[in-house]
Design an enzyme around this catalytic site. Structure first.
Site, short mmCIF file in Angstrom:
data_model
loop_
_atom_site.label_atom_id
_atom_site.label_comp_id
_atom_site.label_asym_id
_atom_site.label_seq_id
_atom_site.Cartn_x
_atom_site.Cartn_y
_atom_site.Cartn_z
N PHE A 11 0.84 -1.21 0.00
CA PHE A 11 0.00 0.00 0.00
C PHE A 11 0.87 1.25 0.00
O PHE A 11 0.62 2.21 0.71
CB PHE A 11 -0.98 -0.03 1.19
CG PHE A 11 -2.21 0.79 0.98
CD1 PHE A 11 -3.00 0.62 -0.15
CD2 PHE A 11 -2.60 1.76 1.91
CE1 PHE A 11 -4.14 1.38 -0.36
CE2 PHE A 11 -3.74 2.53 1.72
CZ PHE A 11 -4.51 2.33 0.58
N LYS A 127 8.77 -5.99 -10.29
CA LYS A 127 9.74 -6.47 -11.28
C LYS A 127 10.66 -7.57 -10.74
O LYS A 127 11.18 -8.37 -11.51
CB LYS A 127 10.64 -5.31 -11.71
CG LYS A 127 10.00 -4.27 -12.57
CD LYS A 127 10.93 -3.10 -12.83
CE LYS A 127 11.16 -2.26 -11.62
NZ LYS A 127 10.03 -1.42 -11.22
N GLU A 151 1.67 -5.84 -16.98
CA GLU A 151 1.93 -4.66 -17.81
C GLU A 151 2.60 -3.54 -17.02
O GLU A 151 3.51 -2.86 -17.52
CB GLU A 151 0.59 -4.14 -18.38
CG GLU A 151 0.67 -2.84 -19.16
CD GLU A 151 1.43 -2.98 -20.47
OE1 GLU A 151 0.95 -3.69 -21.36
OE2 GLU A 151 2.52 -2.38 -20.61
N VAL A 154 6.66 -2.89 -16.51
CA VAL A 154 7.54 -2.25 -17.51
C VAL A 154 6.87 -0.98 -18.03
O VAL A 154 5.77 -1.02 -18.57
CB VAL A 154 7.83 -3.18 -18.71
CG1 VAL A 154 8.80 -2.52 -19.68
CG2 VAL A 154 8.38 -4.51 -18.24
N GLY A 156 5.50 1.62 -16.61
CA GLY A 156 4.41 2.29 -15.89
C GLY A 156 3.16 2.40 -16.74
O GLY A 156 2.60 1.39 -17.17
N GLU A 212 15.28 8.24 -5.90
CA GLU A 212 15.11 7.81 -4.51
C GLU A 212 16.36 8.13 -3.69
O GLU A 212 17.42 8.41 -4.23
CB GLU A 212 14.82 6.31 -4.47
CG GLU A 212 13.48 6.01 -5.13
CD GLU A 212 13.09 4.54 -5.05
OE1 GLU A 212 13.39 3.90 -4.04
OE2 GLU A 212 12.46 4.06 -6.02
N ASP A 223 17.03 -1.41 -12.55
CA ASP A 223 15.60 -1.34 -12.85
C ASP A 223 15.34 -1.64 -14.33
O ASP A 223 14.47 -2.44 -14.69
CB ASP A 223 15.09 0.06 -12.48
CG ASP A 223 13.67 0.32 -12.92
OD1 ASP A 223 12.75 -0.11 -12.23
OD2 ASP A 223 13.50 0.95 -13.99
N LYS A 227 13.46 -4.92 -16.46
CA LYS A 227 12.46 -4.76 -17.53
C LYS A 227 12.88 -5.48 -18.81
O LYS A 227 12.04 -6.06 -19.51
CB LYS A 227 12.23 -3.26 -17.77
CG LYS A 227 11.56 -2.58 -16.57
CD LYS A 227 11.64 -1.07 -16.64
CE LYS A 227 10.92 -0.44 -15.44
NZ LYS A 227 11.20 1.01 -15.30
#
Lengths: 339, 339
Positions: A11, A127, A151, A154, A156, A212, A223, A227
């Site tokens: 969440f 991922k 979906e 990869v 967004g 981040e 990241d 993908k």
């Protein structure tokens, strides 16, 4: 099917986006498919809210915002502090949006396999487990005759897996090349427009919430490499795992290199390539004015096909509602199939 | 379903692309869906080739190329010179690629309605009947419980209808703005790069085969207006017909206007807008470097959505195999649904 009971696991930004998106699209889905969406449980890392009659989205968001967790949500029928809600709640679809973990894919892997074993469909934005355990998860979904959709993992909000598998299903997809990480694209775009250094631009991005606090997954290409693995398996049908990807990030890119490229009509971009011979994430020179000349946090991918030649998709690579939109599309595909 | 018998109506560029594409993708479809594609009839305006056991694609293309028609195709079981093949041949899907006729939508309208009345699914690349008779065709498909697919009618190889309805199904599509005519985009791109006049650039485009001998449908915005009608009805769910579109073409654009725009960081593009308030095709100023800054015959469209914000699709707006690729995707959707 006249009702679909949903559990949302995780969440954070995406999980909160999902409950908002369900609230926004609920009426349209009831009208077009005759299916009533009901969120029966939401869990974060330390707490959960459960109500078999459906949770109130406004209250969930308010509780999370005020208390930082879900435990004291006033409309909870029960609260519990671990993730065994999958055993205790009657549900149809798991929407899994726990954080990506590239070390062991947990807790996404265990949650997903448990849902499959219970005969439930799963939609994920994660991922880690896909990059590490694609085959195991795909095999388990097939063995249990359930749907597994990802979906959102990869690009967004940018459709790419469904774009390739549905909107381009008449074609064989030969390769995919694109910009699949918004944070690094933002940093490189700013270094180009401002002439600033990598460390300064990274700091700026962190202050803006684009990068981040620990930016490693983005800036070192991890990241994007996840993908690449997901696209290789799901779109090209080419088995791969994380260790198969050749990865180089952007942390060694100097402002001098960016300037030199710019003066010569080029840009430096972090490019992900997925093709039969190559699984690679690396900084590359691309021409100014080409389809790779994309600013900010946008993502893009060009798919080389046998019939349609090259087609390109562009969209927001991140964002709470944006990423949730891809999960909603996957949910609707499940609802349409089961209906 | 273990076999799909196909009739191809219209054997110009797109029809020829379709038979080639079927030959190319046949094995993959048999492998993945277990369905054997068989072309049982092909018809052009004056002749047809029919073989219930399946026509030979190479021979069809050779005959058409050598004789200009299909009548003497050596593997024809029968030949006939009108389009009543729909009555005489056992088939499952009509792939309709006769030329667009914006006066009365024929022969596409009659062929399509006949196929529907026979309980057959239809895939089309045609715009005329859709722009004039969308509701009639949509109602007839629903009444006969058949599928009617027309991805190829807008944007050629660029997925847009399936992109919106499948790959973005989790969203409400609010508006679509894009470049939906490749010929005018080529002319305007050349006027910008070369500083040439509209009449000279049109002539060049005609010599290259990019513009037709009678270029009216493209340069006066008629082609793009048809596409606006199709998108309004199919994607926005907003009933419209051809006469609802405000249309202005590019034939009055001067090289001076193009130069002035260029000097100020803009480009002139023929933009199609489909939104709740506006159904419009007109030349507009767009920023250099924006997603509308697209050269050559490419098409693009940006879809504004409620959740995913803006997403963009880019691809080849025309071409024989390229347009056929969109029809193949529609065919596969039909096969998947019936399977």
């Amino acid at each position: 099917m006249d009702e679909c009971k949903i559990i949302v696991m995780g969440f954070g930004s995406v999980g909160q986006g999902i409950v908002k998106a369900i609230k926004m699209e609920k009426d349209k889905i009831l009208e077009t498919l005759g299916i009533n969406l009901k969120i029966v449980a939401v869990a974060d890392s330390c707490s959960s809210a459960i109500n078999p009659d459906g949770l109130n989205v406004e209250e969930l968001l308010k509780t999370k915002s005020e208390k930082g967790k879900l435990g004291q949500c006033p409309n909870c029928g029960t609260t519990n502090t671990d993730t065994d809600v999958l055993d205790n709640v009657d549900y149809d679809v798991l929407m899994e949006c726990t954080p990506t973990n590239i070390d062991d894919g947990e807790p996404a892997r265990t949650l997903t396999l448990k849902a499959f074993s219970q005969g439930k469909d799963v939609v994920t934005s994660n991922k880690g487990h896909l990059a590490l355990n694609y085959k195991e998860l795909d095999d388990a979904a097939k063995a249990n005759n359930v749907m597994f959709k990802f979906e959102a993992s990869v690009g967004g909000a940018m459709p790419i897996i469904n774009y390739a598998k549905d909107a381009l299903s008449g074609n064989q997809i030969i390769s995919i090349i694109g910009i699949l990480n918004g944070t690094t694209n933002y940093i490189l775009s700013r270094m180009t427009s401002e002439g600033s250094s990598y460390p300064d631009t990274l700091k700026e991005s962190q202050m803006l919430g684009i990068a981040e606090t620990n930016p490693t997954q983005d800036v070192e290409g991890i990241d994007a490499a996840c993908k690449a693995v997901i696209l290789s398996n799901s779109v090209l049908g080419q088995p791969a795992t994380y260790s198969d990807v050749e990865v180089e990030g952007i942390s060694n890119i100097t402002s001098e290199a960016v300037s030199l490229a710019k003066e010569n009509g080029y840009l430096i971009k972090l490019i992900t390539e997925v093709s039969p011979k190559t699984l690679k994430v690396s900084p590359r020179l691309v021409k100014q004015g080409s389809s790779y000349d994309l600013n900010g946090t946008l993502n893009m991918a060009t798919l080389k096909t046998d019939l349609a030649d090259e087609v390109t998709t562009v969209g927001k690579g991140a964002g709470s509602l944006e990423t949730a939109s891809a999960m909603m599309t996957d949910l609707i595909t499940i609802l349409r199939t089961k209906n």
